[in-house]
Write a protein that holds these residues in place. Structure first.
Motif, mmCIF file in Angstrom:
data_model
loop_
_atom_site.group_PDB
_atom_site.id
_atom_site.type_symbol
_atom_site.label_atom_id
_atom_site.label_comp_id
_atom_site.label_asym_id
_atom_site.label_seq_id
_atom_site.Cartn_x
_atom_site.Cartn_y
_atom_site.Cartn_z
ATOM 1 N N GLY A 93 0.817 -1.216 0.000
ATOM 2 C CA GLY A 93 0.000 0.000 0.000
ATOM 3 C C GLY A 93 0.845 1.258 0.000
ATOM 4 N N ALA A 94 1.888 1.286 0.823
ATOM 5 C CA ALA A 94 2.758 2.474 0.899
ATOM 6 C C ALA A 94 3.482 2.702 -0.424
ATOM 7 C CB ALA A 94 3.753 2.326 2.048
ATOM 8 N N ALA A 95 4.035 1.640 -1.004
ATOM 9 C CA ALA A 95 4.753 1.778 -2.278
ATOM 10 C C ALA A 95 3.801 2.189 -3.394
ATOM 11 C CB ALA A 95 5.456 0.463 -2.623
ATOM 12 N N TYR A 96 2.594 1.635 -3.393
ATOM 13 C CA TYR A 96 1.597 2.000 -4.391
ATOM 14 C C TYR A 96 1.282 3.492 -4.296
ATOM 15 C CZ TYR A 96 -2.732 2.200 -7.031
ATOM 16 O OH TYR A 96 -3.690 2.535 -7.946
ATOM 17 N N ARG A 97 0.986 3.963 -3.092
ATOM 18 C CA ARG A 97 0.628 5.381 -2.912
ATOM 19 C C ARG A 97 1.777 6.313 -3.255
ATOM 20 N NH1 ARG A 97 -1.721 2.810 1.328
ATOM 21 N NH2 ARG A 97 -0.117 3.527 2.785
ATOM 22 N N ASP A 98 3.026 5.867 -3.046
ATOM 23 C CA ASP A 98 4.188 6.686 -3.413
ATOM 24 C C ASP A 98 4.200 7.009 -4.905
ATOM 25 O OD1 ASP A 98 5.187 6.858 -0.842
ATOM 26 O OD2 ASP A 98 6.750 5.333 -1.154
ATOM 27 N N VAL A 99 3.741 6.072 -5.711
ATOM 28 C CA VAL A 99 3.755 6.254 -7.165
ATOM 29 C C VAL A 99 2.406 6.733 -7.693
ATOM 30 C CG1 VAL A 99 4.128 5.121 -9.402
ATOM 31 C CG2 VAL A 99 5.516 4.467 -7.414
ATOM 32 N N MET A 100 1.327 6.124 -7.215
ATOM 33 C CA MET A 100 0.005 6.355 -7.786
ATOM 34 C C MET A 100 -0.872 7.298 -6.967
ATOM 35 S SD MET A 100 0.131 4.369 -10.470
ATOM 36 C CE MET A 100 -1.493 3.886 -10.983
ATOM 37 N N GLY A 101 -0.395 7.708 -5.801
ATOM 38 C CA GLY A 101 -1.212 8.547 -4.938
ATOM 39 C C GLY A 101 -2.407 7.765 -4.438
ATOM 40 N N TYR A 102 -3.514 8.441 -4.288
ATOM 41 C CA TYR A 102 -4.742 7.801 -3.797
ATOM 42 C C TYR A 102 -5.715 7.527 -4.940
ATOM 43 C CZ TYR A 102 -3.138 8.271 0.941
ATOM 44 O OH TYR A 102 -2.410 8.134 2.097
ATOM 45 N N HIS A 103 -5.176 7.159 -6.079
ATOM 46 C CA HIS A 103 -5.983 6.792 -7.242
ATOM 47 C C HIS A 103 -6.046 5.270 -7.309
ATOM 48 C CE1 HIS A 103 -7.762 6.774 -11.167
ATOM 49 N NE2 HIS A 103 -6.773 6.033 -11.635
ATOM 50 N N PHE A 104 -7.246 4.721 -7.207
ATOM 51 C CA PHE A 104 -7.419 3.270 -7.174
ATOM 52 C C PHE A 104 -8.372 2.834 -8.281
ATOM 53 C CE2 PHE A 104 -6.550 4.714 -2.820
ATOM 54 C CZ PHE A 104 -5.363 4.026 -2.587
ATOM 55 N N PRO A 105 -7.820 2.448 -9.443
ATOM 56 C CA PRO A 105 -8.667 2.005 -10.551
ATOM 57 C C PRO A 105 -9.159 0.574 -10.339
ATOM 58 C CG PRO A 105 -6.356 1.821 -11.151
ATOM 59 C CD PRO A 105 -6.402 2.458 -9.779
ATOM 60 N N ALA A 106 -9.885 0.060 -11.307
ATOM 61 C CA ALA A 106 -10.277 -1.350 -11.285
ATOM 62 C C ALA A 106 -8.991 -2.182 -11.346
ATOM 63 C CB ALA A 106 -11.180 -1.666 -12.474
ATOM 64 N N MET A 107 -8.914 -3.210 -10.513
ATOM 65 C CA MET A 107 -7.695 -4.031 -10.469
ATOM 66 C C MET A 107 -8.030 -5.509 -10.385
ATOM 67 S SD MET A 107 -5.019 -2.121 -7.980
ATOM 68 C CE MET A 107 -5.364 -0.439 -7.475
ATOM 69 N N THR A 108 -7.146 -6.288 -10.979
ATOM 70 C CA THR A 108 -7.199 -7.738 -10.899
ATOM 71 C C THR A 108 -5.799 -8.232 -10.581
ATOM 72 O OG1 THR A 108 -8.955 -7.853 -12.546
ATOM 73 C CG2 THR A 108 -7.674 -9.863 -12.207
ATOM 74 N N MET A 109 -5.705 -9.261 -9.728
ATOM 75 C CA MET A 109 -4.424 -9.893 -9.458
ATOM 76 C C MET A 109 -4.525 -11.359 -9.842
ATOM 77 S SD MET A 109 -1.941 -10.015 -6.173
ATOM 78 C CE MET A 109 -1.620 -8.298 -6.448
ATOM 79 N N VAL A 110 -3.502 -11.811 -10.565
ATOM 80 C CA VAL A 110 -3.436 -13.187 -11.019
ATOM 81 C C VAL A 110 -2.116 -13.780 -10.530
ATOM 82 C CG1 VAL A 110 -3.450 -14.707 -13.047
ATOM 83 C CG2 VAL A 110 -4.739 -12.554 -13.093
ATOM 84 N N VAL A 111 -2.176 -14.951 -9.936
ATOM 85 C CA VAL A 111 -0.964 -15.651 -9.505
ATOM 86 C C VAL A 111 -0.525 -16.561 -10.651
ATOM 87 C CG1 VAL A 111 0.059 -17.190 -7.797
ATOM 88 C CG2 VAL A 111 -1.715 -15.563 -7.103
ATOM 89 N N VAL A 112 0.733 -16.412 -11.053
ATOM 90 C CA VAL A 112 1.290 -17.187 -12.162
ATOM 91 C C VAL A 112 2.501 -17.983 -11.677
ATOM 92 C CG1 VAL A 112 0.452 -15.590 -13.932
ATOM 93 C CG2 VAL A 112 2.719 -15.243 -12.942
ATOM 94 N N SER A 113 2.837 -19.032 -12.383
ATOM 95 C CA SER A 113 3.966 -19.857 -11.966
ATOM 96 C C SER A 113 5.308 -19.213 -12.287
ATOM 97 C CB SER A 113 3.879 -21.250 -12.594
ATOM 98 O OG SER A 113 3.935 -21.147 -14.003
#
Length: 132
Positions: A93-113
């Motif tokens: 969360g901290a690293a995300y906000r450092d770059v993107m601020g408080y902008h939270f778009p639609a997101m998906t996370m996929v676990v890959v091998s």
């Protein structure tokens, strides 16, 4: 560019992402960015460092197209280690906000091998809607 966050009535609040976004403008599709520098060097070996670099790469591409982070409407994250991601939520969360601020778009996370670059621990692709 105009964007509207879509959140169905009665749903619990989304935490750190949007369930949906509507945008009006030119669409920019950003290919998967990994945690290497513009010189294709992995300075960071850890998940957080690579995540932050991938987001910096995305931000640079969006800005090069004439937009900014507020124009990003979707992020798709590909991670190689779900437990590493979950164990570092506060730092994510901290690293995300450092770059993107408080902008939270639609997101998906996929676990890959694995990812194509052996050193890569994360890859993120983005969609942005830029002003006409």
């Amino acid at each position: 560019m105009t964007t509207i966050t879509v959140h169905p009535e009665g749903w619990k609040p989304a935490k750190g992402y949007a369930n949906g976004m509507i945008g009006d403008g030119r669409v920019l599709f950003v290919g998967g960015q990994i945690g290497w520098t513009p010189d294709q060097v992995f300075v960071a070996k850890d998940f957080i460092g690579q995540m932050q670099q991938a987001l910096l790469n995305i931000r640079a591409i969006v800005r090069a197209a004439g937009g900014d982070v507020a124009d990003i409407v979707r992020l798709t994250w590909f991670v190689t280690d779900k437990q590493e991601y979950l164990a570092h939520q506060k730092q994510v969360g901290a690293a995300y906000r450092d770059v993107m601020g408080y902008h939270f778009p639609a997101m998906t996370m996929v676990v890959v091998s694995a990812l194509v670059e052996d050193e890569a621990r994360i890859e993120i692709e983005a969609t942005a809607v830029l002003s006409r």
